[in-house]
Enzyme design. Structure first.
Site, PDB file in Angstrom:
ATOM      1  N   ARG A  26       5.319  -2.763   7.223  1.00 16.53           N
ATOM      2  CA  ARG A  26       6.104  -3.994   7.041  1.00 16.53           C
ATOM      3  C   ARG A  26       7.528  -3.809   7.549  1.00 16.53           C
ATOM      4  O   ARG A  26       8.053  -4.657   8.281  1.00 16.53           O
ATOM      5  CB  ARG A  26       6.142  -4.387   5.549  1.00 16.53           C
ATOM      6  N   ASP A 325      -7.456   0.792  -2.388  1.00 12.78           N
ATOM      7  CA  ASP A 325      -7.566   1.948  -1.477  1.00 12.78           C
ATOM      8  C   ASP A 325      -7.960   3.232  -2.198  1.00 12.78           C
ATOM      9  O   ASP A 325      -8.137   4.274  -1.559  1.00 12.78           O
ATOM     10  CB  ASP A 325      -6.226   2.172  -0.762  1.00 12.78           C
ATOM     11  N   ARG A 398      -9.387   8.170   4.140  1.00  8.13           N
ATOM     12  CA  ARG A 398      -9.349   8.329   2.675  1.00  8.13           C
ATOM     13  C   ARG A 398     -10.584   9.044   2.162  1.00  8.13           C
ATOM     14  O   ARG A 398     -10.548   9.763   1.161  1.00  8.13           O
ATOM     15  CB  ARG A 398      -9.182   6.975   1.990  1.00  8.13           C
TER      16      ARG A 398
HETATM   17  C1  S3P Z   1      -2.728  -3.140   2.939  1.00  6.05           C
HETATM   18  C2  S3P Z   1      -3.542  -3.912   2.194  1.00  6.05           C
HETATM   19  C3  S3P Z   1      -4.895  -3.518   1.781  1.00  6.05           C
HETATM   20  C4  S3P Z   1      -5.164  -2.043   2.018  1.00  6.05           C
HETATM   21  C5  S3P Z   1      -4.594  -1.510   3.293  1.00  6.05           C
HETATM   22  C6  S3P Z   1      -3.117  -1.804   3.424  1.00  6.05           C
HETATM   23  C7  S3P Z   1      -1.377  -3.633   3.252  1.00  6.05           C
HETATM   24  O1  S3P Z   1      -5.820  -4.307   2.480  1.00  6.05           O
HETATM   25  O2  S3P Z   1      -6.531  -1.770   1.935  1.00  6.05           O
HETATM   26  O3  S3P Z   1      -4.781  -0.103   3.366  1.00  6.05           O
HETATM   27  O4  S3P Z   1      -0.509  -2.829   3.659  1.00  6.05           O
HETATM   28  O5  S3P Z   1      -1.136  -4.831   3.070  1.00  6.05           O
HETATM   29  P1  S3P Z   1      -6.287  -5.720   1.880  1.00  6.05           P
HETATM   30  O6  S3P Z   1      -5.158  -6.290   1.148  1.00  6.05           O
HETATM   31  O7  S3P Z   1      -6.684  -6.528   3.049  1.00  6.05           O
HETATM   32  O8  S3P Z   1      -7.423  -5.385   0.954  1.00  6.05           O
END
Ligand code: S3P
Length: 454
Positions: A26, A325, A398
């Site tokens: 982000r 996760d 993972r």
């Molecule tokens: C993430 C959101 C998750 C996660 C991914 C990272 C993120 O996915 O599994 O490793 O950084 O927004 P989802 O929200 O689509 O499940």
């Protein structure tokens, strides 16, 4: 690369961890659409974040890494250059989904693509709502490659309802919503991680979340009011906390290896991410939490973990989103716990980097775990004992690290084939566990970190 985990040593010591993957993604991307220079420290340097930084280069964004400090020269919404070829997102669905939102809000035409594994992941969940907002986007049978043409700005707002709680989808739509001419509301069936909301708020965007009951069902709503000026997002200055999802491997390792006691410093403790902590505490884990000052709205703390006798637990419903996760590593805790653990309502695990339900069950059976697959989860009857074996992570970082942790407390050596996939999210994994006392071989050789301290 083969990673061999030798049984034996307890884990001892104190360590910080590399920056959070979700926040790194982000911060780098949001900085690119901010007005001016952002400075992000403890940035995660890994396979998936490299894909994003490369894509930013192709979009004409200047950035510079100095160690783990990332400086990004933001150009404001609308500042991307049109890339010459497809943007390669590698294995990273986060990169692809976030970029689709950013490209939509900047009106940049581009093709988004990635590895074979990424091409199998569902992208309809972003294509359909983006089309509803007026974005010119199409996929290939609901998957990547995805083509984005020039869209007419401003985009449409209104209410978008997601069938699955997903922070990746929510972030994609919120980014697109920055170029909307009217307010945007996103409705989710669960409360997915809220890093985007916190970071965009810090950048001056008006964003608000609420819990509501719609047609008798609990939902989570996120409301965005688009900024009036396209060049007005404030740059980011932030030291990123350590990644809770990386910490999870060390937490479970310390819990299941007798005699262990470790402290993990400056770990991100955002409640939308720490479902595993609550589950482990309910299993009888000894974990002490010492809060530190928040960083740009993100809770941070130190965790001290001691070996504990764990008992089986059931995980379902809203708990699933808060630890989405962490199911591979939870399965290892369950295998070493006494009694049965059951996971339900987690069908989303089938569309992660691997089909995590099937892959986990196949590989754990090879190590003697009593595990049964169900359509939306699995159940494990913990025996507290695993034997050795050769396992494969199914191209899933993972799963690779979870199997390594299983090996640290097993009776015999566990060999993880194709373990270089760990680089995707936690390249320092082998070094960190070696420094804490684990005995490992990389391609049958003692790693450098152990040789130095021996
Ligand atoms: C993430 C959101 C998750 C996660 C991914 C990272 C993120 O996915 O599994 O490793 O950084 O927004 P989802 O929200 O689509 O499940």
């Amino acid at each position: 690369m083969n990673l061999s985990i030798l049984p034996g040593n307890s884990l001892k010591g104190t360590t910080p961890l590399p920056g959070d993957k979700s926040l790194s993604h982000r911060a780098a991307l949001f900085a690119a659409v901010a007005a001016g220079r952002s400075q992000i420290d403890n940035f995660l340097i890994s396979g998936v974040t490299n894909q994003l930084l490369n894509a930013l280069t192709h979009l004409g964004i200047n950035w510079k890494l100095n160690g783990t400090s990332l400086a990004v020269e933001g150009k404001g919404l609308g500042g991307f250059s049109v890339p010459f070829g497809p943007l390669n997102c590698g294995n990273s669905a986060t990169t692809l989904r976030f970029l689709a939102g950013a490209l939509a809000s900047t009106g940049t035409p581009a093709v988004l693509d990635g590895s074979e594994s990424l091409r199998r992941r569902p992208m309809d969940r972003i294509i359909q709502p983006l089309q509803q907002m007026g974005v010119n986007i199409k996929g290939t049978s609901g998957c990547a490659p995805i083509s984005m043409g020039v869209s007419q700005l401003p985009l449409k707002g209104g209410t978008l309802t997601l069938s699955v709680a997903s922070a990746q989808v929510k972030t994609c739509l919120l980014l697109a919503g920055l170029a909307s001419g009217e307010p945007l509301s996103i409705v989710e069936p669960g409360f997915s991680r809220d890093h985007t909301e916190r970071m965009l708020t810090g950048m001056g965007v008006s964003i608000r979340s609420e819990k509501a009951t719609i047609q008798g069902r609990t939902c989570y709503l996120t409301h965005l009011i688009p900024p009036a000026a396209r060049y007005s997002l404030k740059p980011i200055n932030m030291v990123l906390p350590g990644d809770f999802s990386s910490a999870a491997f060390l937490i479970v390792a310390a819990l299941i290896i007798p005699g262990s006691e470790i402290t993990l410093q400056n770990i991100g403790l955002n409640a939308t991410r720490t479902g595993l902590l609550d589950i482990l505490l309910s299993m009888g884990a000894s974990i002490q939490i010492a809060a530190r000052p928040t960083r740009n709205g993100e809770p941070v703390g130190d965790l001290t973990i001691r070996h504990s006798v764990l008992k089986g637990v059931d995980v379902s419903g809203e708990q699933v989103v808060r630890m989405i996760d962490e199911f591979p590593i939870f399965a290892i805790a369950a295998a070493y716990a006494k009694g049965t653990s059951t996971v339900r309502d987690a069908a989303e695990l089938r569309v992660k980097e691997s089909d995590r339900i099937s892959a986990l069950c196949v590989e754990l059976k090879k190590l003697g775990v009593d595990v049964a697959e169900t359509p939306d989860g699995f159940s494990i009857h913990g025996t507290g004992e695993l034997h050795g074996g050769v396992v494969d992570p199914h191209g899933d970082h993972r799963l690779a690290m979870s199997l390594a942790v299983a090996g640290m407390a097993a009776r015999e050596t566990i060999v993880i084939q194709n373990a270089s996939i760990i680089q995707e999210s936690f390249p320092e994994f082998a070094d960190v566990i070696t420094r804490l006392g684990a005995k490992i071989l990389i391609d049958d050789k003692i790693p450098a970190a152990e040789r130095v301290s021996a």
